[in-house]
Design a protein around this motif. Sequence first.
Motif, short mmCIF file in Angstrom:
data_model
loop_
_atom_site.label_atom_id
_atom_site.label_comp_id
_atom_site.label_asym_id
_atom_site.label_seq_id
_atom_site.Cartn_x
_atom_site.Cartn_y
_atom_site.Cartn_z
N UNK A 198 -0.56 40.83 30.46
CA UNK A 198 -1.30 39.60 30.42
C UNK A 198 -2.40 39.87 29.14
N UNK A 199 -3.00 41.10 29.12
CA UNK A 199 -3.87 41.29 28.12
C UNK A 199 -3.14 41.25 26.59
N UNK A 200 -2.02 41.68 26.82
CA UNK A 200 -0.77 41.99 25.59
C UNK A 200 -0.63 40.58 24.74
N UNK A 201 -0.12 39.67 25.76
CA UNK A 201 0.06 38.38 25.18
C UNK A 201 -1.05 37.47 24.91
N UNK A 202 -2.25 37.67 25.65
CA UNK A 202 -3.46 36.85 25.43
C UNK A 202 -3.90 37.60 23.89
N UNK A 203 -3.76 38.52 23.68
CA UNK A 203 -4.19 38.83 22.39
C UNK A 203 -3.34 38.40 21.39
N UNK A 204 -1.98 38.24 21.66
CA UNK A 204 -1.17 37.73 20.48
C UNK A 204 -1.45 35.98 20.59
N UNK A 205 -1.65 35.67 21.52
CA UNK A 205 -2.09 33.94 21.53
C UNK A 205 -3.24 33.96 20.81
N UNK A 206 -4.25 34.60 20.95
CA UNK A 206 -5.61 34.79 20.27
C UNK A 206 -5.29 34.83 18.82
N UNK A 207 -4.35 35.76 18.41
CA UNK A 207 -4.12 35.79 16.81
C UNK A 207 -3.33 34.58 16.18
N UNK A 208 -2.44 33.78 17.23
CA UNK A 208 -1.86 32.98 16.65
C UNK A 208 -2.90 31.67 16.47
N UNK A 209 -3.99 31.45 17.38
CA UNK A 209 -4.82 30.57 17.28
C UNK A 209 -5.89 30.79 16.35
N UNK A 210 -6.00 31.93 15.93
CA UNK A 210 -7.05 32.59 15.08
C UNK A 210 -8.57 32.41 15.64
N UNK A 211 -8.63 32.67 16.89
CA UNK A 211 -9.33 33.00 17.68
C UNK A 211 -9.88 34.23 18.49
N UNK A 212 -10.91 34.47 18.86
CA UNK A 212 -11.14 35.54 19.52
C UNK A 212 -10.77 35.97 20.81
N UNK A 213 -10.39 36.97 21.30
CA UNK A 213 -9.90 37.25 22.65
C UNK A 213 -10.97 36.76 23.59
N UNK A 214 -10.46 36.05 24.48
CA UNK A 214 -11.64 35.35 25.53
C UNK A 214 -12.46 34.28 24.99
N UNK A 215 -12.12 34.01 24.01
CA UNK A 215 -12.63 32.58 23.06
C UNK A 215 -11.80 31.29 23.57
N UNK A 216 -11.20 31.47 24.55
CA UNK A 216 -10.35 30.35 24.81
C UNK A 216 -9.73 30.45 26.24
N UNK A 217 -9.39 29.40 26.91
CA UNK A 217 -9.06 29.46 28.57
C UNK A 217 -7.47 30.12 28.37
N UNK A 218 -7.25 31.23 29.11
CA UNK A 218 -5.82 31.68 29.11
C UNK A 218 -5.68 32.18 30.50
N UNK A 219 -5.13 31.37 31.53
CA UNK A 219 -5.12 31.93 32.71
C UNK A 219 -3.88 32.69 33.23
N UNK A 220 -3.88 32.95 34.53
CA UNK A 220 -2.41 33.73 34.75
C UNK A 220 -1.34 32.94 34.82
N UNK A 221 -1.60 31.59 35.13
CA UNK A 221 -0.28 30.80 35.03
C UNK A 221 0.26 30.55 33.54
N UNK A 222 -0.95 30.41 32.61
CA UNK A 222 -0.47 30.62 31.15
C UNK A 222 0.26 31.89 30.74
N UNK A 223 -0.04 32.98 31.39
CA UNK A 223 0.44 34.24 30.89
C UNK A 223 1.95 34.12 31.60
N UNK A 224 1.96 33.67 32.53
CA UNK A 224 3.62 33.55 33.25
C UNK A 224 4.50 32.58 32.35
N UNK A 225 3.89 31.51 31.99
CA UNK A 225 4.89 30.82 31.21
C UNK A 225 5.01 31.52 29.86
N UNK A 226 4.10 32.06 29.12
CA UNK A 226 4.17 32.64 27.79
C UNK A 226 5.39 33.86 28.04
N UNK A 227 5.10 34.41 29.20
CA UNK A 227 5.96 35.70 29.33
C UNK A 227 7.48 35.24 29.60
#
Length: 215
Positions: free
Chosen positions: A157-186
Amino acid sequence: MNAMLAATIPLPAILDQPAPIGPGRRHCIDNFHLTAASVDRFNALLARLGRRAAPLDCDRLATAARELRDGVAGTGEPACILQRMKRLEAAARMLDDNQWEPVDEAGNVAALMVHYATGRYQLLPNSLPTVGHLDDAIAVEAAWPSLQEEVASFLDYCRIRSLEASLRGRDVGGFGFSRTDWEEARQAEYWLDRQRRCIRERSYLPLREARFLVH
């Protein structure tokens, strides 16, 4: 992460052997004196964490500590303890992440383990050279079967959230990213990887029809 989740480096085998008949001889690690009452409290904790082996006693703990010290140079911590301390650190990170929701009893087991390892009342003082975290490692060992899959999911989850933060140009933790979001992204990552493998293994171009030549 790989070292933490790889094949487990075993703790001394004496810890899982049946208690010897009669009173044990060893009760000290350096100048620190183990008491039966403190070991009994530790055994009660291990039972809550999931340990099913025979309860520990002072003699086997002291013997395990001596074995670990004999196997390392200087006062550095043995690899088996270091591996479990990394697992402990990952579990603590999981508990501190307010966007991650552990499933089943994993959160409760992790909280109990981390609370012991960071609390004031521990079986061994952390200041003991080489083996000061042996009791923490034993606690992690007891809890790990209930936590391994959940911690592995959290790290991914941390790995995918970090990738998502990079794509969004945001800091990790600076946007909502739930367990469900991780499962969908995975899941999306899985299908993308599968498509790429298909492309490597076969061409999108149709096969040429066989041509018959007349000689």
